[in-house]
Design an enzyme around this catalytic site. Structure first.
Site, PDB file in Angstrom:
ATOM      1  N   LYS A  53       0.842  -1.203   0.000  1.00  0.00           N
ATOM      2  CA  LYS A  53       0.000   0.000   0.000  1.00  0.00           C
ATOM      3  C   LYS A  53       0.877   1.253   0.000  1.00  0.00           C
ATOM      4  O   LYS A  53       0.612   2.212  -0.715  1.00  0.00           O
ATOM      5  CB  LYS A  53      -0.946  -0.012   1.210  1.00  0.00           C
ATOM      6  CG  LYS A  53      -2.066  -1.037   1.033  1.00  0.00           C
ATOM      7  CD  LYS A  53      -2.844  -1.321   2.304  1.00  0.00           C
ATOM      8  CE  LYS A  53      -3.815  -2.480   2.065  1.00  0.00           C
ATOM      9  NZ  LYS A  53      -4.482  -2.957   3.270  1.00  0.00           N
ATOM     10  N   GLN A  97      -4.415  -1.760   9.559  1.00  0.00           N
ATOM     11  CA  GLN A  97      -4.317  -3.067   8.906  1.00  0.00           C
ATOM     12  C   GLN A  97      -4.939  -4.145   9.802  1.00  0.00           C
ATOM     13  O   GLN A  97      -4.558  -4.293  10.959  1.00  0.00           O
ATOM     14  CB  GLN A  97      -2.838  -3.392   8.606  1.00  0.00           C
ATOM     15  CG  GLN A  97      -2.643  -4.673   7.821  1.00  0.00           C
ATOM     16  CD  GLN A  97      -3.269  -4.623   6.423  1.00  0.00           C
ATOM     17  OE1 GLN A  97      -3.151  -3.643   5.722  1.00  0.00           O
ATOM     18  NE2 GLN A  97      -3.948  -5.691   6.037  1.00  0.00           N
ATOM     19  N   ASP A 120     -10.757   3.289   4.416  1.00  0.00           N
ATOM     20  CA  ASP A 120     -11.052   1.866   4.231  1.00  0.00           C
ATOM     21  C   ASP A 120     -12.561   1.649   4.120  1.00  0.00           C
ATOM     22  O   ASP A 120     -13.022   0.620   3.637  1.00  0.00           O
ATOM     23  CB  ASP A 120     -10.527   1.079   5.438  1.00  0.00           C
ATOM     24  CG  ASP A 120      -9.447   0.092   5.053  1.00  0.00           C
ATOM     25  OD1 ASP A 120      -9.314  -0.185   3.857  1.00  0.00           O
ATOM     26  OD2 ASP A 120      -8.753  -0.393   5.960  1.00  0.00           O
TER      27      ASP A 120
END
Ligand code: NAP
Length: 288
Positions: A53, A97, A120
């Site tokens: 990422k 994460q 997200d």
């Protein structure tokens, strides 16, 4: 019939190029888009995902701020970090994460991400907004949004189509189903208790498979000409590979490709889209 292959790598590259262009335009106005990554513990797969990422961020002109805590970090320490990033003006998006170590309450941490920085799209209010007509949330979760983008950019008509989503998880199945409804498809959701999945699939113009079961969907369950989006990622043994392993989806690709009208491969379908949509969300957040 041999299906058209929906090339997720190429579509994701197009989206990254669009984001890079947008980032240049923002930098000219003095705004540097920024994404903070939060990694707790030492899971090798999580480390790999976060570094991918960050690499993608660098390539499109998004600054990334990496934050790592040990596996022994307390819930309060993780929350404190997320709150600090929430107050940092250089940060337009916060990516925590997952999975977090077992002793940490994931829900509490995701709730601590300010809505405006939830790139997200996992905040319950952003997911919940998907279920409300005319009420757009701040962000759409990345993998579900990637699925819809693949359908749009492959020219699949969603309006009026009959769609079957396999799986009802918070992060994939359910948001995909809600987004399909929003795009005027008529949607059926199948899950582990569904009794007649093959029969339901046979009438679907669009199939989205997100269950995590290797090659579960058989070719004969697919309506000729249907569009098939395979979200599943399953590692199976393969003695012909050096690693002895291979990645396959939830759909029996070799059989499905002979029946479907269009299909995503695994790997190279939905996978590359997830990060591309994260970059797009971060750019949008910075632009706001
Ligand atoms: P999950 O949380 O384990 O949910 C799986 C869902 O599948 C559940 O709703 C479950 O039903 C349903 N299911 C299980 N067996 C079934 C069956 N035989 N028939 C119909 N439905 C069944 O998984 P997830 O997180 O949504 O992920 C699904 C897959 O997508 C996994 O392979 C994952 O690795 C992959 N994934 C890929 C990406 C990407 O970027 N490519 C991103 C996220 C996930 P119940 O609700 O009844 O238990």
């Amino acid at each position: 019939m041999t299906a058209k292959i929906i090339d997720g790598k190429a579509i994701a590259a197009d989206i990254r190029a669009e984001v890079a262009k947008g980032a240049v335009a923002l930098r000219e106005k003095g705004i540097v888009p920024g994404l903070a990554t939060v990694l707790v513990g030492d899971d090798p797969a999580s480390h790999k995902y976060v570094s991918m990422k960050r690499k993608n961020c660098a390539e499109v002109g998004i600054e990334s701020f990496h934050n790592e805590l040990p596996a022994t970090a307390t819930q309060d320490e993780v929350l404190e970090l997320v709150r600090r990033l929430g107050a940092d003006d250089r940060v337009h998006g916060i990516l925590v994460q997952l999975p977090l170590p077992k002793h940490i309450n994931e829900e509490a941490v995701l709730n601590a991400v300010p809505l405006k920085k939830d790139v997200d799209g996992f905040h319950p209010l952003n997911i919940g907004a998907l279920a409300m007509k005319g009420r757009a949330g701040d962000f759409i979760p990345c993998t579900p949004n990637g699925v819809i983008e693949l359908l749009k950019r492959s020219g699949t008509e969603m309006s009026g189509a009959s769609a079957v989503v396999l799986g009802r998880s918070n992060i994939v199945g359910m948001p995909v189903a809600l987004l399909l409804v929003d795009n005027n498809a008529t949607v059926t959701i199948c899950h582990s208790r569904t009794k007649n999945t093959p029969e339901l699939l046979r009438s679907a113009d669009i199939i989205v498979a997100a269950i995590g079961r290797a090659r579960f969907v058989k070719g004969e369950w697919i309506k000729p000409g249907a569009t098939v989006i395979d979200v599943g990622t399953n590692v199976i043994d393969d003695a012909t590979r050096k690693s002895g392993k291979r990645l396959v989806g939830d759909v029996d690709f070799d059989a499905a490709v002979e029946v479907a009208g269009a299909i995503t491969p695994v790997p190279g379908g939905v996978g590359p889209m997830t990060i591309a949509m994260l970059l797009q969300n971060t750019l949008r957040s910075a632009a706001r």
